[in-house]
Design a protein around this motif. Sequence first.
Motif, PDB file in Angstrom:
ATOM      1  N   TYR A  66      -3.735  -8.887  -5.253  1.00 15.73           N
ATOM      2  CA  TYR A  66      -3.928  -9.015  -3.807  1.00 15.73           C
ATOM      3  C   TYR A  66      -5.350  -9.392  -3.371  1.00 15.73           C
ATOM      4  O   TYR A  66      -5.560  -9.723  -2.203  1.00 15.73           O
ATOM      5  N   ALA A  67      -6.321  -9.362  -4.287  1.00 20.06           N
ATOM      6  CA  ALA A  67      -7.701  -9.629  -3.877  1.00 20.06           C
ATOM      7  C   ALA A  67      -7.953 -11.092  -3.538  1.00 20.06           C
ATOM      8  O   ALA A  67      -9.030 -11.424  -3.015  1.00 20.06           O
ATOM      9  N   GLN A  68      -6.983 -11.941  -3.809  1.00 17.26           N
ATOM     10  CA  GLN A  68      -7.112 -13.355  -3.423  1.00 17.26           C
ATOM     11  C   GLN A  68      -6.314 -13.672  -2.159  1.00 17.26           C
ATOM     12  O   GLN A  68      -6.131 -14.842  -1.809  1.00 17.26           O
ATOM     13  N   ASP A  69      -5.857 -12.652  -1.459  1.00 13.93           N
ATOM     14  CA  ASP A  69      -5.101 -12.851  -0.227  1.00 13.93           C
ATOM     15  C   ASP A  69      -5.933 -13.688   0.752  1.00 13.93           C
ATOM     16  O   ASP A  69      -7.056 -13.295   1.108  1.00 13.93           O
ATOM     17  N   PRO A  70      -5.447 -14.825   1.221  1.00 13.90           N
ATOM     18  CA  PRO A  70      -6.240 -15.651   2.154  1.00 13.90           C
ATOM     19  C   PRO A  70      -6.584 -14.927   3.454  1.00 13.90           C
ATOM     20  O   PRO A  70      -7.534 -15.316   4.139  1.00 13.90           O
ATOM     21  N   LEU A  71      -5.849 -13.867   3.775  1.00 15.95           N
ATOM     22  CA  LEU A  71      -6.155 -13.094   4.980  1.00 15.95           C
ATOM     23  C   LEU A  71      -7.555 -12.475   4.904  1.00 15.95           C
ATOM     24  O   LEU A  71      -8.228 -12.313   5.919  1.00 15.95           O
ATOM     25  N   MET A  72      -8.004 -12.155   3.705  1.00 15.16           N
ATOM     26  CA  MET A  72      -9.305 -11.524   3.545  1.00 15.16           C
ATOM     27  C   MET A  72     -10.434 -12.426   4.032  1.00 15.16           C
ATOM     28  O   MET A  72     -11.461 -11.942   4.522  1.00 15.16           O
ATOM     29  N   ALA A  73     -10.237 -13.729   3.922  1.00 10.20           N
ATOM     30  CA  ALA A  73     -11.294 -14.675   4.288  1.00 10.20           C
ATOM     31  C   ALA A  73     -11.540 -14.739   5.795  1.00 10.20           C
ATOM     32  O   ALA A  73     -12.579 -15.251   6.237  1.00 10.20           O
ATOM     33  N   ASP A  83       0.830 -13.338  11.993  1.00 10.49           N
ATOM     34  CA  ASP A  83       0.432 -13.713  13.357  1.00 10.49           C
ATOM     35  C   ASP A  83      -1.086 -13.749  13.538  1.00 10.49           C
ATOM     36  O   ASP A  83      -1.580 -14.168  14.587  1.00 10.49           O
ATOM     37  N   ILE A  84      -1.836 -13.311  12.520  1.00 12.57           N
ATOM     38  CA  ILE A  84      -3.278 -13.115  12.658  1.00 12.57           C
ATOM     39  C   ILE A  84      -4.046 -14.390  12.307  1.00 12.57           C
ATOM     40  O   ILE A  84      -3.855 -14.973  11.235  1.00 12.57           O
ATOM     41  N   ALA A  85      -4.954 -14.781  13.209  1.00 11.63           N
ATOM     42  CA  ALA A  85      -5.864 -15.894  12.923  1.00 11.63           C
ATOM     43  C   ALA A  85      -7.214 -15.388  12.425  1.00 11.63           C
ATOM     44  O   ALA A  85      -7.822 -15.986  11.538  1.00 11.63           O
ATOM     45  N   ARG A  86      -7.693 -14.268  12.985  1.00 11.78           N
ATOM     46  CA  ARG A  86      -8.985 -13.715  12.585  1.00 11.78           C
ATOM     47  C   ARG A  86      -9.047 -12.248  12.980  1.00 11.78           C
ATOM     48  O   ARG A  86      -8.434 -11.840  13.974  1.00 11.78           O
ATOM     49  N   VAL A  87      -9.797 -11.482  12.215  1.00  7.25           N
ATOM     50  CA  VAL A  87     -10.036 -10.069  12.516  1.00  7.25           C
ATOM     51  C   VAL A  87     -11.540  -9.835  12.501  1.00  7.25           C
ATOM     52  O   VAL A  87     -12.205 -10.085  11.492  1.00  7.25           O
ATOM     53  N   ASP A  88     -12.087  -9.356  13.608  1.00  5.44           N
ATOM     54  CA  ASP A  88     -13.505  -9.006  13.685  1.00  5.44           C
ATOM     55  C   ASP A  88     -13.636  -7.503  13.804  1.00  5.44           C
ATOM     56  O   ASP A  88     -12.975  -6.875  14.650  1.00  5.44           O
TER      57      ASP A  88
END
Length: 448
Positions: A349-356, A292-297
């Motif tokens: 897991y270090a390539q998880d697109p969520l990290m970007a 559900d996450i688009a961005r995390v600040d």
Amino acid sequence: MTTVIQNIAAWCGAQTDFSAAAKRLAAEAITDTLACIVAGRADSATLAVRRAMESQIGASGARIVGGGRAAPAVAALINGTAAHALDFDDNFRPGMSHASAVIVPALLAIADLVDASGEDFVKAYLIALQAQAYVGWGVGYNHYVAGWHGTSTIGSVGTAAGTAWLLGLDTDGIARALTLGVSMASGVKGQFGTSAKPFHAGMAARNAVEAALLAQAGLSGKMDILEGEQGLRELYSGGIITDFWDKTPIDGPHVIETTGVVPKRHPCCGSTHMVIDAILDLQAKHGFTADDIARVDTLVGVANWRNLAYPAPVDEMQARFSMQYCVARALRKGVLSLSDFTQSAVDQYAQDPLMAVITMEHYGEENSKKALHPHKVTLWLKNGGQLEGARSVAKGNLGDAFNDADRMEKFVDCCTGLTNASVDGLFVTCETIALQRDLKAIDPLFNA
């Protein structure tokens, strides 16, 4: 006029007992640290230090995790490195340190030398912790902002009070150990994300043992080396001199009952914890998932921002110091465990697109010098929603403490692989360590 070191030493020498609450909290902290020592026994940093000391390991002396014994300073070095190897050991704000990762290994080494009781071990822990707090508060938080690693600076000094007391030194001897600990204080935060960081804890534990033994032999230094010219406060305070020692005696309520040590919920850098806990608070309340996450600040203090220098980690040590990796794993799993910080996990897991889409900013250096700020998170959802959270302290603090199940769960996670004893039984033994005639009951933790 008495000096700060003389005041600390006089307080240490006058201690005969502590409250039941303080001793219970100390036993919980000791148990947590013993589990972290076991968990870190096979880490590459621990093994490297052990290999370097191999010629000094034999059948006599102080116990070493993984088996064998050595001179007290060597045992403290190896066990202290293991305690901090996985960054799962407790945080201590007054010392800007991982207090117990230094105190417990140092005291274990002295306890084996003098055959200390469990009760004296717990008392020595409380003495060392109060001394760490008093030294840390006096130097000031900007010591940490400037880049000093409080675990190995403040830890070397404060822990020397506990090792000297357990060794049986009088007030003058404790004072000598403290001044020598100041000369040994070292360790810079630029090493975070490398195997030198856990070595800092081992180094400080070794320093505290050696300071006590050297003090016992009569070596000494200046008694005003904390507050005096060219002393610890002047050189290590980050340019902002505090007057804490001038206004505050050491003999107030014990720090373990007022501020406390904070056991870690997550096996990674404590600079990530308030953000992770704020996210998990929001997730428990609102029920969203990582998808559900688009961005995390995220917003943290400047010292924390500097600690987390690896947005794209390539190994397990860097992953522990990556806000992006830790937040992404917490969002995916809802919990972080030791299994998330192995090389195979990082490879996966270090390539998880969520990290970007995870950002990290800080309050600014001048603002961070003036106050400790809450860590904040803003979650932007794909449906257009926005959630905000903040934490000023991490889970595990006195106001949001671990319960019995939390402590047991972590102990079991750390002691996975022990085959020579009941893990449940060892947990009970450790939490009742003050009742033990000696420390032989915890031998199975070290002989695995």
